[in-house]
Design a protein around this motif. Sequence first.
Motif, short mmCIF file in Angstrom:
data_model
loop_
_atom_site.label_atom_id
_atom_site.label_comp_id
_atom_site.label_asym_id
_atom_site.label_seq_id
_atom_site.Cartn_x
_atom_site.Cartn_y
_atom_site.Cartn_z
N GLU A 4 35.25 -69.06 8.24
CA GLU A 4 33.83 -69.54 7.53
C GLU A 4 34.36 -70.31 6.40
OE1 GLU A 4 31.11 -66.35 6.76
OE2 GLU A 4 31.43 -65.61 8.77
N ILE A 5 33.85 -71.68 6.36
CA ILE A 5 34.41 -72.36 5.25
C ILE A 5 33.17 -72.87 4.31
CG2 ILE A 5 35.40 -74.70 4.66
CD1 ILE A 5 37.29 -72.64 5.90
N GLY A 6 33.24 -72.83 3.01
CA GLY A 6 31.99 -73.29 2.04
C GLY A 6 31.82 -72.50 0.88
N LYS A 7 30.94 -73.06 0.16
CA LYS A 7 30.75 -72.09 -1.07
C LYS A 7 30.26 -70.87 -0.99
CE LYS A 7 28.31 -74.80 -4.12
NZ LYS A 7 27.21 -75.40 -5.06
N GLY A 8 29.28 -70.48 -0.09
CA GLY A 8 28.73 -69.37 0.10
C GLY A 8 29.74 -68.33 0.76
N SER A 9 30.35 -68.78 1.70
CA SER A 9 31.34 -68.00 2.18
C SER A 9 32.50 -67.50 1.31
CB SER A 9 32.04 -68.63 3.61
OG SER A 9 33.07 -67.86 4.03
N SER A 10 32.96 -68.52 0.55
CA SER A 10 33.86 -68.12 -0.50
C SER A 10 33.47 -67.16 -1.65
CB SER A 10 34.18 -69.29 -1.14
OG SER A 10 35.08 -70.41 -0.34
N ARG A 11 32.15 -67.46 -2.02
CA ARG A 11 31.44 -66.28 -2.76
C ARG A 11 31.43 -65.12 -2.39
NH1 ARG A 11 26.37 -69.78 -5.48
NH2 ARG A 11 27.85 -71.17 -6.97
N ARG A 12 31.25 -64.90 -1.07
CA ARG A 12 30.97 -63.51 -0.46
C ARG A 12 32.46 -62.93 -0.47
NH1 ARG A 12 27.23 -66.22 2.64
NH2 ARG A 12 28.60 -66.86 4.00
N LEU A 13 33.38 -63.74 -0.12
CA LEU A 13 34.80 -63.29 -0.16
C LEU A 13 35.21 -62.67 -1.52
CD1 LEU A 13 36.44 -65.90 2.09
CD2 LEU A 13 36.12 -63.49 2.81
N ARG A 14 34.88 -63.39 -2.50
CA ARG A 14 35.21 -63.11 -3.86
C ARG A 14 34.41 -61.81 -4.57
NH1 ARG A 14 34.14 -68.59 -5.10
NH2 ARG A 14 36.08 -69.82 -4.73
N HIS A 15 33.43 -61.66 -3.97
CA HIS A 15 32.63 -60.32 -4.43
C HIS A 15 33.24 -59.30 -3.56
CE1 HIS A 15 29.66 -61.89 -6.94
NE2 HIS A 15 29.23 -62.74 -6.06
N ALA A 16 33.79 -59.51 -2.44
CA ALA A 16 34.35 -58.38 -1.72
C ALA A 16 36.06 -58.10 -2.15
CB ALA A 16 34.28 -58.67 -0.04
N GLY A 17 36.33 -58.86 -3.04
CA GLY A 17 37.88 -58.55 -3.51
C GLY A 17 38.71 -59.22 -2.66
N GLN A 18 38.51 -60.45 -2.08
CA GLN A 18 39.14 -61.46 -1.50
C GLN A 18 39.39 -62.65 -2.23
OE1 GLN A 18 40.73 -60.55 1.76
NE2 GLN A 18 40.00 -58.35 0.96
N VAL A 19 40.31 -63.53 -1.98
CA VAL A 19 40.51 -64.65 -2.43
C VAL A 19 40.68 -65.67 -1.44
CG1 VAL A 19 42.42 -66.04 -4.06
CG2 VAL A 19 41.92 -63.70 -4.35
N PRO A 20 40.04 -66.73 -1.39
CA PRO A 20 40.10 -67.85 -0.30
C PRO A 20 41.34 -68.71 -0.96
CG PRO A 20 38.52 -68.23 -1.60
CD PRO A 20 38.80 -66.94 -2.03
N GLY A 21 41.88 -69.48 0.14
CA GLY A 21 43.17 -70.24 -0.24
C GLY A 21 43.36 -71.21 0.83
N VAL A 22 44.11 -71.95 0.95
CA VAL A 22 44.47 -72.86 1.87
C VAL A 22 46.01 -73.29 1.94
CG1 VAL A 22 44.18 -75.18 0.32
CG2 VAL A 22 43.81 -75.38 2.80
N ILE A 23 46.44 -73.55 3.07
CA ILE A 23 47.97 -73.97 3.15
C ILE A 23 48.18 -75.46 3.72
CG2 ILE A 23 50.18 -73.54 4.19
CD1 ILE A 23 49.53 -70.65 4.39
N TYR A 24 48.82 -76.31 3.10
CA TYR A 24 48.88 -77.66 3.82
C TYR A 24 50.01 -78.01 3.27
CZ TYR A 24 47.73 -78.69 -1.07
OH TYR A 24 47.57 -78.65 -2.57
N GLY A 25 50.35 -79.62 3.82
CA GLY A 25 51.65 -80.04 3.74
C GLY A 25 51.62 -81.32 4.57
N PRO A 26 52.66 -82.38 4.18
CA PRO A 26 52.71 -83.60 5.08
C PRO A 26 52.97 -83.19 6.67
CG PRO A 26 54.64 -83.10 3.75
CD PRO A 26 53.79 -82.01 3.38
N GLY A 27 52.27 -83.93 7.29
CA GLY A 27 52.64 -83.81 8.92
C GLY A 27 52.17 -82.64 9.43
N ARG A 28 51.32 -81.66 8.74
CA ARG A 28 50.78 -80.47 9.35
C ARG A 28 49.18 -80.07 9.23
NH1 ARG A 28 55.53 -75.78 8.02
NH2 ARG A 28 54.51 -74.92 9.90
N GLU A 29 48.76 -79.39 10.16
CA GLU A 29 47.38 -79.13 9.78
C GLU A 29 47.05 -78.25 8.64
OE1 GLU A 29 43.38 -79.85 11.09
OE2 GLU A 29 45.16 -80.59 12.11
N ALA A 30 46.13 -78.56 7.83
CA ALA A 30 45.75 -77.43 6.85
C ALA A 30 45.20 -76.02 7.64
CB ALA A 30 44.82 -78.18 5.97
#
Length: 95
Positions: A12-38
Amino acid sequence: MSYTIQAQTRTEIGKGSSRRLRHAGQVPGVIYGPGREAIAIVFAHKDIINAQADEGFYTEELTIVLEGKEVQVRVQDMQRHVFKPMIEHVDFKFA
């Protein structure tokens, strides 16, 4: 010092989903780099709050265990709450 973070892929991606994760003690993040899928990830806030206080956390390679695979990353960007000791989002870059 070696840092290892247990993470899961995030569907689940988006502002609402990220807020729910934060309230549950979780941290959203992303891994990215050249030539690879985020990859959108989520991990426990308690796993990162103490580690990020050390300077080596920002300069050394970290290991993220993602669905049984170890991924070597570096911290690219971190967003913190304005006045609470909370991390809101972390960007990692493939090492």
